[in-house]
Design a protein around this motif. Sequence first.
Motif, PDB file in Angstrom:
ATOM      1  N   PHE A  65      -4.247  -4.989  -4.222  1.00  0.00           N
ATOM      2  CA  PHE A  65      -5.074  -6.123  -3.799  1.00  0.00           C
ATOM      3  C   PHE A  65      -4.699  -7.413  -4.537  1.00  0.00           C
ATOM      4  O   PHE A  65      -5.079  -8.498  -4.116  1.00  0.00           O
ATOM      5  CB  PHE A  65      -6.551  -5.816  -4.060  1.00  0.00           C
ATOM      6  N   ASN A  67       0.856  -8.599   2.808  1.00  0.00           N
ATOM      7  CA  ASN A  67       0.115  -7.381   2.483  1.00  0.00           C
ATOM      8  C   ASN A  67      -0.355  -6.624   3.725  1.00  0.00           C
ATOM      9  O   ASN A  67      -0.985  -5.570   3.623  1.00  0.00           O
ATOM     10  CB  ASN A  67      -1.089  -7.684   1.587  1.00  0.00           C
ATOM     11  N   THR A  93      -0.409   6.916   0.849  1.00  0.00           N
ATOM     12  CA  THR A  93      -1.507   6.082   1.298  1.00  0.00           C
ATOM     13  C   THR A  93      -2.602   6.938   1.896  1.00  0.00           C
ATOM     14  O   THR A  93      -2.362   8.024   2.419  1.00  0.00           O
ATOM     15  CB  THR A  93      -1.039   5.063   2.350  1.00  0.00           C
ATOM     16  N   ALA A 118       0.840  -1.189   0.000  1.00  0.00           N
ATOM     17  CA  ALA A 118       0.000   0.000   0.000  1.00  0.00           C
ATOM     18  C   ALA A 118       0.880   1.246   0.000  1.00  0.00           C
ATOM     19  O   ALA A 118       1.863   1.327   0.735  1.00  0.00           O
ATOM     20  CB  ALA A 118      -0.919  -0.002   1.213  1.00  0.00           C
ATOM     21  N   PRO A 130      -4.467  -3.359   3.272  1.00  0.00           N
ATOM     22  CA  PRO A 130      -5.467  -2.913   2.290  1.00  0.00           C
ATOM     23  C   PRO A 130      -6.864  -3.443   2.591  1.00  0.00           C
ATOM     24  O   PRO A 130      -7.812  -3.081   1.907  1.00  0.00           O
ATOM     25  CB  PRO A 130      -4.938  -3.482   0.971  1.00  0.00           C
ATOM     26  N   LYS A 141      -7.091   0.533   7.617  1.00  0.00           N
ATOM     27  CA  LYS A 141      -7.325   0.047   6.259  1.00  0.00           C
ATOM     28  C   LYS A 141      -6.854   1.139   5.306  1.00  0.00           C
ATOM     29  O   LYS A 141      -7.418   2.242   5.270  1.00  0.00           O
ATOM     30  CB  LYS A 141      -8.804  -0.262   6.035  1.00  0.00           C
ATOM     31  N   SER A 142      -5.790   0.830   4.551  1.00  0.00           N
ATOM     32  CA  SER A 142      -5.137   1.851   3.733  1.00  0.00           C
ATOM     33  C   SER A 142      -5.209   1.497   2.257  1.00  0.00           C
ATOM     34  O   SER A 142      -5.169   0.322   1.877  1.00  0.00           O
ATOM     35  CB  SER A 142      -3.666   1.998   4.146  1.00  0.00           C
ATOM     36  N   THR A 143      -5.312   2.492   1.419  1.00  0.00           N
ATOM     37  CA  THR A 143      -5.298   2.316  -0.023  1.00  0.00           C
ATOM     38  C   THR A 143      -4.275   3.269  -0.627  1.00  0.00           C
ATOM     39  O   THR A 143      -3.858   4.245  -0.012  1.00  0.00           O
ATOM     40  CB  THR A 143      -6.683   2.599  -0.638  1.00  0.00           C
ATOM     41  N   THR A 144      -3.846   2.962  -1.847  1.00  0.00           N
ATOM     42  CA  THR A 144      -2.898   3.836  -2.539  1.00  0.00           C
ATOM     43  C   THR A 144      -3.627   5.069  -3.047  1.00  0.00           C
ATOM     44  O   THR A 144      -4.688   4.989  -3.652  1.00  0.00           O
ATOM     45  CB  THR A 144      -2.246   3.092  -3.715  1.00  0.00           C
TER      46      THR A 144
END
Length: 292
Positions: free
Chosen positions: A193, A231, A275, A166, A242, A267-270
Amino acid sequence: MNSKSFLVGIITVVSTSGVIALNPTSANARTYTTVPTSLRGHWYHLNSNNRTYTKVFASKYVFNANGLKLYGNKFPWYGYGHSQLFVYKNSKGYYNIGQYASDEWPYWKRVRHNGTYALKEYMPLPPYDYQVKYFYHYSHFTATKYRTVKSNGFYFNKYIPGFLQAGSTANVYTTPEDAAAKTGKSYHITNIFKKMSIKWNDGNHDDILKINYDGNTFYYNDTDGAFQPYNTFRDGTGITSPYNPKSKSKIYLKHGNHIYNGTRWDKSTTYKDGTLISNSYKLKNDHWVKVY
């Protein structure tokens, strides 16, 4: 006669009619000190590195904390019949516990904290400050079970699952030579993911990963650690992933990381070049509670 032998000897007095022997001095009597029942047991404080514990053990006659074990049924010569351990309860229900004939010891009290019983340590730091720690029974720190990877690195001789981390993006190439030089035709990967099969390349170039991505083979110059066998990992005091913590089948936890009650999960996303934390959770009494 020194003071030690005086305590265990016979007191004598001289009168005009001669020497009179009295009973042994009452200073020879021993006072046992017991640890309050509310404080007894094994207690653990998870330190800031999230890998080690500070421990407290208390039984009826033993209090072991801060690197010193004290006994309520052992009697040092300087105690004049008092045990090695002293226990004093103040008006607020805190117990001051330490070595007899000394001072500057912390206060202890059993309290409710983070939804469970804890041993609270209150340490005065003169002249105006103080420090508080909470210790929990071992069950409070029983690691929540997630699939944990066997190794935090890739192999030369076999593929294992791998993930783009991420906050990372990667340019992958169709040949190891192009990957080493970072030139030629490339593909941009942003999907954190996606589970891929990854190993180190068997060629002559260092730091080149061989990646099986949807049946296609790509190569990556892995000088920044953008791809890892996990991950989900501990970052500082919390977990970064993620996925939310309830998505157990999708989670690959970094080897050596553990998750305990009180752990924060982000909970992390790009997002662009970094992030974005979309949701945060906290584990309380073995249940994940959404913070935001």
